[in-house]
Design a protein around this motif. Structure first.
Motif, PDB file in Angstrom:
ATOM      1  N   THR A  92      42.739  33.931  41.334  1.00 12.73           N
ATOM      2  CA  THR A  92      42.021  33.260  40.232  1.00 12.73           C
ATOM      3  C   THR A  92      40.696  32.697  40.742  1.00 12.73           C
ATOM      4  O   THR A  92      39.662  32.841  40.082  1.00 12.73           O
ATOM      5  N   THR A  93      40.728  32.038  41.914  1.00 15.03           N
ATOM      6  CA  THR A  93      39.487  31.434  42.433  1.00 15.03           C
ATOM      7  C   THR A  93      38.484  32.493  42.891  1.00 15.03           C
ATOM      8  O   THR A  93      37.307  32.205  43.027  1.00 15.03           O
ATOM      9  N   ARG A  94      38.963  33.706  43.129  1.00 10.00           N
ATOM     10  CA  ARG A  94      38.035  34.763  43.533  1.00 10.00           C
ATOM     11  C   ARG A  94      37.444  35.501  42.335  1.00 10.00           C
ATOM     12  O   ARG A  94      36.241  35.731  42.261  1.00 10.00           O
ATOM     13  N   ASP A  95      38.328  35.850  41.379  1.00 13.99           N
ATOM     14  CA  ASP A  95      37.905  36.770  40.305  1.00 13.99           C
ATOM     15  C   ASP A  95      37.695  36.110  38.948  1.00 13.99           C
ATOM     16  O   ASP A  95      37.145  36.730  38.051  1.00 13.99           O
ATOM     17  N   ASP A  96      38.185  34.898  38.794  1.00 18.91           N
ATOM     18  CA  ASP A  96      38.252  34.383  37.431  1.00 18.91           C
ATOM     19  C   ASP A  96      37.821  32.922  37.313  1.00 18.91           C
ATOM     20  O   ASP A  96      38.381  32.163  36.537  1.00 18.91           O
ATOM     21  N   THR A  97      36.838  32.506  38.100  1.00 22.68           N
ATOM     22  CA  THR A  97      36.374  31.119  37.978  1.00 22.68           C
ATOM     23  C   THR A  97      35.471  30.990  36.755  1.00 22.68           C
ATOM     24  O   THR A  97      34.678  31.895  36.476  1.00 22.68           O
ATOM     25  N   PRO A  98      35.586  29.876  36.014  1.00 25.74           N
ATOM     26  CA  PRO A  98      34.787  29.742  34.777  1.00 25.74           C
ATOM     27  C   PRO A  98      33.293  29.566  35.048  1.00 25.74           C
ATOM     28  O   PRO A  98      32.472  29.928  34.225  1.00 25.74           O
ATOM     29  N   ASP A  99      32.942  28.981  36.212  1.00 22.02           N
ATOM     30  CA  ASP A  99      31.509  28.832  36.522  1.00 22.02           C
ATOM     31  C   ASP A  99      31.291  28.963  38.038  1.00 22.02           C
ATOM     32  O   ASP A  99      32.234  29.139  38.794  1.00 22.02           O
ATOM     33  N   GLU A 100      30.035  28.821  38.448  1.00 16.77           N
ATOM     34  CA  GLU A 100      29.653  28.994  39.857  1.00 16.77           C
ATOM     35  C   GLU A 100      30.311  27.969  40.785  1.00 16.77           C
ATOM     36  O   GLU A 100      30.544  28.238  41.956  1.00 16.77           O
ATOM     37  N   GLN A 101      30.571  26.769  40.233  1.00 15.93           N
ATOM     38  CA  GLN A 101      31.106  25.682  41.077  1.00 15.93           C
ATOM     39  C   GLN A 101      32.586  25.854  41.402  1.00 15.93           C
ATOM     40  O   GLN A 101      33.099  25.182  42.275  1.00 15.93           O
ATOM     41  N   GLY A 102      33.246  26.712  40.690  1.00 15.18           N
ATOM     42  CA  GLY A 102      34.659  26.973  40.974  1.00 15.18           C
ATOM     43  C   GLY A 102      35.567  26.615  39.804  1.00 15.18           C
ATOM     44  O   GLY A 102      35.100  26.355  38.703  1.00 15.18           O
ATOM     45  N   ALA A 103      36.860  26.592  40.099  1.00 16.47           N
ATOM     46  CA  ALA A 103      37.855  26.340  39.042  1.00 16.47           C
ATOM     47  C   ALA A 103      38.437  24.939  39.206  1.00 16.47           C
ATOM     48  O   ALA A 103      38.684  24.485  40.326  1.00 16.47           O
ATOM     49  N   SER A 104      38.647  24.262  38.080  1.00 12.68           N
ATOM     50  CA  SER A 104      39.250  22.929  38.116  1.00 12.68           C
ATOM     51  C   SER A 104      40.768  23.048  38.241  1.00 12.68           C
ATOM     52  O   SER A 104      41.338  24.142  38.027  1.00 12.68           O
ATOM     53  N   ILE A 105      41.423  21.920  38.558  1.00 13.81           N
ATOM     54  CA  ILE A 105      42.889  21.939  38.678  1.00 13.81           C
ATOM     55  C   ILE A 105      43.524  22.360  37.348  1.00 13.81           C
ATOM     56  O   ILE A 105      44.443  23.173  37.321  1.00 13.81           O
ATOM     57  N   THR A 106      43.008  21.812  36.247  1.00  9.58           N
ATOM     58  CA  THR A 106      43.584  22.142  34.925  1.00  9.58           C
ATOM     59  C   THR A 106      43.509  23.642  34.657  1.00  9.58           C
ATOM     60  O   THR A 106      44.463  24.255  34.180  1.00  9.58           O
ATOM     61  N   TYR A 107      42.363  24.216  35.016  1.00  6.08           N
ATOM     62  CA  TYR A 107      42.170  25.655  34.811  1.00  6.08           C
ATOM     63  C   TYR A 107      43.163  26.459  35.664  1.00  6.08           C
ATOM     64  O   TYR A 107      43.789  27.407  35.178  1.00  6.08           O
ATOM     65  N   LEU A 108      43.323  26.021  36.913  1.00 12.04           N
ATOM     66  CA  LEU A 108      44.244  26.737  37.815  1.00 12.04           C
ATOM     67  C   LEU A 108      45.699  26.582  37.372  1.00 12.04           C
ATOM     68  O   LEU A 108      46.494  27.514  37.485  1.00 12.04           O
ATOM     69  N   ILE A 109      46.030  25.387  36.865  1.00 13.33           N
ATOM     70  CA  ILE A 109      47.404  25.163  36.371  1.00 13.33           C
ATOM     71  C   ILE A 109      47.707  26.169  35.260  1.00 13.33           C
ATOM     72  O   ILE A 109      48.776  26.783  35.218  1.00 13.33           O
ATOM     73  N   ARG A 110      46.732  26.327  34.378  1.00 14.44           N
ATOM     74  CA  ARG A 110      46.950  27.236  33.246  1.00 14.44           C
ATOM     75  C   ARG A 110      47.052  28.690  33.726  1.00 14.44           C
ATOM     76  O   ARG A 110      47.923  29.447  33.285  1.00 14.44           O
ATOM     77  N   LYS A 111      46.174  29.055  34.641  1.00 19.10           N
ATOM     78  CA  LYS A 111      46.154  30.447  35.112  1.00 19.10           C
ATOM     79  C   LYS A 111      47.347  30.777  36.016  1.00 19.10           C
ATOM     80  O   LYS A 111      47.933  31.859  35.925  1.00 19.10           O
TER      81      LYS A 111
END
Lengths: 106, 212
Positions: free
Chosen positions: A28-47
């Motif tokens: 997820t952090t490699r292919d599917d981050t919502p923006d340039e700064q990376g993925a938040s915990i909430t986003y990762l929890i969902r993914k």
């Protein structure tokens, strides 16, 4: 990105090993981050589809091992994959297929 | 001639076992996966088991020249291989090895008393057969879940190893037959089938990192 929860032939979502969860987070952090700064915990929890308590421990561990880079963006931690993490993910994918060939899960 | 053929086959078994074990070990060092660690132990044990048998036969061919390998060397080699088969079965988790019913449990331990006078090698071979058959069935079930073609080849490989063990055990009944050579040839064919997933690993793309 496709939903990473593995679905068995019975139609029920199957148990994921610790390694698979790590693989899903790194993917997820490699292919599917919502923006340039990376993925938040909430986003990762969902993914990655795991609880907050569990993902926090895993993320701390991955940051400590240098597989993820942590940054503070407007009061919230964001996570990006590091170069070591990319190498790990490549090795993970390769040996996941290798183990799968033996009917096993890494 | 038969001893010489066995010798070559055991050497092939050693090489194949060690190569698969090494690939598994590289995977373990790169990912830290316990499954790959168990596969490492499994294939190193299988390879070392073949090596022990090969070394025993080589010593006999070139040094002792008795025309037959020492029985304890053969038994030791097979025992080490059985440890490897155990780790393959263990990787699939031996979840239904012991029956839950007390009656079935009591029946289950009876053969242990009945076969107590048969040589240790026979017992080890029968354990190997059970472990390999279990591993083959579990791998076949994994194939139905993943539909990965290599899984079915691995299942066939494990079956070939199981048949090889069975023929090796049957060789005690007909010691003058070629069953032993057929047994080893079948086991080598099985190991080669187990080798197929290794050929799919793009090792040139893996960077070995000591810090991981």
């Amino acid at each position: 990105m496709k939903n990473r929860v593995r679905v068995s032939y019975t139609g029920m979502s199957s148990y994921r090993t610790h390694m698979q969860i790590i693989g899903d987070i790194l993917l997820t952090t490699r292919d599917d981050t919502p923006d340039e700064q990376g993925a938040s915990i909430t986003y990762l929890i969902r993914k990655a589809n795991i609880s907050h308590g569990r993902i926090s421990k895993i993320l701390n561990n991955l940051v400590a091992q240098g597989l993820l880079e942590q940054s503070n963006s407007s009061g919230a931690f964001k996570y990006k994959i590091s170069s070591v993490g990319r190498e790990f993910l490549q090795a993970y994918n390769t040996f996941n297929k290798f183990a799968d060939g033996y009917g096993l899960t890494i | 001639m038969e001893l010489f053929l066995e010798n070559i086959l055991n050497l092939v078994g050693f090489v194949v076992g060690i190569i698969i074990g090494t690939i598994s070990y590289i995977g373990f060092r790169n990912t830290g996966s316990p499954t790959l660690f168990r596969l490492t132990l499994a294939f190193y044990s299988i390879g070392i088991g073949f090596f022990i048998m090969w070394a025993g036969q080589t010593l006999d061919i070139f040094v002792y020249k008795t025309g037959h390998t020492e029985r304890w060397v053969q038994t030791f080699g097979i025992a080490v291989q059985t440890v490897g088969y155990f780790f393959i079965a263990f990787s699939h988790t031996i979840k239904s090895f012991f029956p839950k019913s007390n009656y079935l449990r009591s029946i289950g331990i009876m053969p242990l008393f009945l076969i107590s006078f048969i040589s240790i090698e026979n017992i080890i071979r029968s354990i190997s057969f059970i472990l390999l058959a279990y591993g083959a069935i579990e791998t076949l079930l994994s194939y139905f879940a993943s539909r990965r073609k290599t899984a079915i080849l691995v299942a066939c490989g494990l079956w070939a190893l199981a048949i090889g063990e069975f023929l090796g055990w049957y060789y005690f009944v007909f010691p003058q037959s070629i069953l032993n050579v057929v047994s080893i040839a079948t086991k080598i064919a099985g190991l080669i089938m187990l080798f197929i997933p290794v050929t799919k690993v793009p090792l040139t793309k893996i960077k070995f990192d000591e810090n991981i």
